[in-house]
Design a protein around this motif. Sequence first.
Motif, PDB file in Angstrom:
ATOM      1  N   ARG A   1      21.963  -6.450   4.435  1.00 33.50           N
ATOM      2  CA  ARG A   1      22.202  -6.735   6.120  1.00 33.50           C
ATOM      3  C   ARG A   1      21.446  -7.912   6.635  1.00 33.50           C
ATOM      4  N   ASP A   2      20.327  -7.984   6.163  1.00 26.33           N
ATOM      5  CA  ASP A   2      19.032  -8.722   6.615  1.00 26.33           C
ATOM      6  C   ASP A   2      18.330  -9.434   5.593  1.00 26.33           C
ATOM      7  N   SER A   3      18.596 -10.881   5.510  1.00 24.15           N
ATOM      8  CA  SER A   3      17.986 -11.570   4.302  1.00 24.15           C
ATOM      9  C   SER A   3      16.478 -11.504   4.775  1.00 24.15           C
ATOM     10  N   GLY A   4      16.081 -11.232   5.694  1.00 22.42           N
ATOM     11  CA  GLY A   4      14.468 -11.216   5.830  1.00 22.42           C
ATOM     12  C   GLY A   4      13.667  -9.861   5.563  1.00 22.42           C
ATOM     13  N   HIS A   5      14.471  -8.896   5.048  1.00 21.92           N
ATOM     14  CA  HIS A   5      14.074  -7.781   4.990  1.00 21.92           C
ATOM     15  C   HIS A   5      13.166  -7.861   3.548  1.00 21.92           C
ATOM     16  N   VAL A   6      12.064  -7.085   3.667  1.00 21.96           N
ATOM     17  CA  VAL A   6      11.419  -7.262   2.591  1.00 21.96           C
ATOM     18  C   VAL A   6      11.289  -5.650   1.641  1.00 21.96           C
ATOM     19  N   GLU A   7      10.796  -4.646   2.698  1.00 24.94           N
ATOM     20  CA  GLU A   7      10.618  -3.501   2.184  1.00 24.94           C
ATOM     21  C   GLU A   7      10.354  -2.482   3.439  1.00 24.94           C
ATOM     22  N   THR A   8      11.052  -1.285   3.446  1.00 28.12           N
ATOM     23  CA  THR A   8      10.757  -0.048   4.156  1.00 28.12           C
ATOM     24  C   THR A   8      10.019   0.746   3.498  1.00 28.12           C
ATOM     25  N   TYR A   9       8.763   1.386   4.233  1.00 28.18           N
ATOM     26  CA  TYR A   9       8.080   2.013   3.362  1.00 28.18           C
ATOM     27  C   TYR A   9       8.238   3.585   3.973  1.00 28.18           C
ATOM     28  N   SER A  10       7.405   4.733   3.056  1.00 30.31           N
ATOM     29  CA  SER A  10       7.519   5.992   3.647  1.00 30.31           C
ATOM     30  C   SER A  10       6.218   5.935   4.625  1.00 30.31           C
ATOM     31  N   ARG A  11       6.389   7.123   5.327  1.00 31.09           N
ATOM     32  CA  ARG A  11       5.194   7.403   6.264  1.00 31.09           C
ATOM     33  C   ARG A  11       4.020   7.587   5.510  1.00 31.09           C
ATOM     34  N   ALA A  12       4.086   8.248   4.480  1.00 33.34           N
ATOM     35  CA  ALA A  12       2.784   8.508   3.547  1.00 33.34           C
ATOM     36  C   ALA A  12       2.288   7.081   3.014  1.00 33.34           C
ATOM     37  N   GLN A  13       3.014   6.168   2.832  1.00 31.17           N
ATOM     38  CA  GLN A  13       2.463   4.914   2.528  1.00 31.17           C
ATOM     39  C   GLN A  13       1.742   4.266   3.317  1.00 31.17           C
ATOM     40  N   TRP A  14       2.067   4.310   4.792  1.00 30.53           N
ATOM     41  CA  TRP A  14       1.595   3.645   5.702  1.00 30.53           C
ATOM     42  C   TRP A  14       0.073   4.354   6.079  1.00 30.53           C
ATOM     43  N   VAL A  15       0.183   5.644   5.883  1.00 26.75           N
ATOM     44  CA  VAL A  15      -1.297   6.487   6.111  1.00 26.75           C
ATOM     45  C   VAL A  15      -2.075   5.882   5.040  1.00 26.75           C
ATOM     46  N   ASP A  16      -1.704   5.915   3.888  1.00 27.75           N
ATOM     47  CA  ASP A  16      -2.379   5.607   2.588  1.00 27.75           C
ATOM     48  C   ASP A  16      -3.165   4.343   2.687  1.00 27.75           C
ATOM     49  N   TRP A  17      -2.281   3.305   3.285  1.00 26.76           N
ATOM     50  CA  TRP A  17      -2.837   1.833   3.384  1.00 26.76           C
ATOM     51  C   TRP A  17      -3.839   2.079   4.731  1.00 26.76           C
ATOM     52  N   LEU A  18      -3.600   2.540   5.399  1.00 23.81           N
ATOM     53  CA  LEU A  18      -4.506   2.633   6.879  1.00 23.81           C
ATOM     54  C   LEU A  18      -5.822   3.371   6.418  1.00 23.81           C
ATOM     55  N   ALA A  19      -5.931   4.324   5.349  1.00 24.90           N
ATOM     56  CA  ALA A  19      -6.988   5.132   4.863  1.00 24.90           C
ATOM     57  C   ALA A  19      -7.890   4.021   4.256  1.00 24.90           C
ATOM     58  N   GLU A  20      -7.422   2.845   3.807  1.00 23.28           N
ATOM     59  CA  GLU A  20      -8.294   1.868   3.320  1.00 23.28           C
ATOM     60  C   GLU A  20      -8.802   1.049   4.014  1.00 23.28           C
ATOM     61  N   THR A  21      -8.556   0.976   5.464  1.00 19.65           N
ATOM     62  CA  THR A  21      -9.232   0.267   6.401  1.00 19.65           C
ATOM     63  C   THR A  21     -10.300   1.066   6.966  1.00 19.65           C
ATOM     64  N   ASP A  22     -11.000   0.432   7.952  1.00 21.26           N
ATOM     65  CA  ASP A  22     -11.796   1.063   8.901  1.00 21.26           C
ATOM     66  C   ASP A  22     -11.171   1.472  10.370  1.00 21.26           C
ATOM     67  N   LEU A  23      -9.807   1.702  10.171  1.00 25.38           N
ATOM     68  CA  LEU A  23      -9.137   1.972  11.375  1.00 25.38           C
ATOM     69  C   LEU A  23      -8.957   3.483  11.124  1.00 25.38           C
ATOM     70  N   THR A  24      -9.110   4.272  12.183  1.00 27.38           N
ATOM     71  CA  THR A  24      -8.963   5.658  12.118  1.00 27.38           C
ATOM     72  C   THR A  24      -7.700   6.183  12.841  1.00 27.38           C
ATOM     73  N   VAL A  25      -6.778   6.707  12.056  1.00 27.55           N
ATOM     74  CA  VAL A  25      -5.633   7.345  12.557  1.00 27.55           C
ATOM     75  C   VAL A  25      -5.692   8.521  13.180  1.00 27.55           C
ATOM     76  N   ASP A  26      -5.371   8.355  14.548  1.00 26.55           N
ATOM     77  CA  ASP A  26      -5.536   9.634  15.312  1.00 26.55           C
ATOM     78  C   ASP A  26      -4.189  10.213  15.716  1.00 26.55           C
TER      79      ASP A  26
END
Length: 255
Positions: free
Chosen positions: A162-187
Amino acid sequence: MTNNTGRKRDIGASFSDATDGYLDGSVLKHGADLEQLVDWCSDATCALDVATGAGHVAGALADQGVSRVIASDLSPAMVQTATTEYDGLEGVAVDAERLPFPADQFDAVTCRFAAHHFPDPEAFLAEVERVLEPGGVFAFEDLCVPADPELAAYINRIERLRDSGHVETYSRAQWVDWLAETDLTVDTVYETSRELAVDAWLDRMAVPEEDRQRIRSLLSDAPADLAEAFEFQYEGDGDRLASYRTGVVLLHATG
């Protein structure tokens, strides 16, 4: 940090041709999800909206009373649309993975329905962490896929068609895992869904007829688990898919 200059150029060009669809699309222009992102940023004074598209989040932040709002996007045409449509915005064409701002400049950073276009999401999160001041708010929303890798791959196949610019849609768990590798705190993080009318969803990216038929065939042949999870709704005779509910993840993090 990966180098995807050519791909990003193509993504920016594809969205330069879709400004009207993004400006007028009701699924982007309204919704409790948009209100939630803005509410998370209610105390901000200087906000950056990354991949602003037609500027709906940036405009809502300005309307909420945030005194300085920068609407940024890879596509200059999208930036122009946002700053023309909404008063009081500053606009800049930038790469979400290489933000041209000093560290600790913003007390809020937002990004809505855009990160599935980013070739390097971890680089994007690193940039958010860098430009967000200590205690600042990161308000994020994007499409998300089921944890099942086969269903996720099927959805991404359709989205790329549908969208030539689409790269990847990820799961909720993947975003949480990536954020855990930063100093940002998920509230706060939660998963919800949005109903998409199939014809309007295809119209927004001006999908050619041949690709529309291929997409509809893929949707018709979708695994039963996907049709159930996404609540496929069919038109009268039951042969034509009218709408479905796509997964969406929202999260609130602090620096």
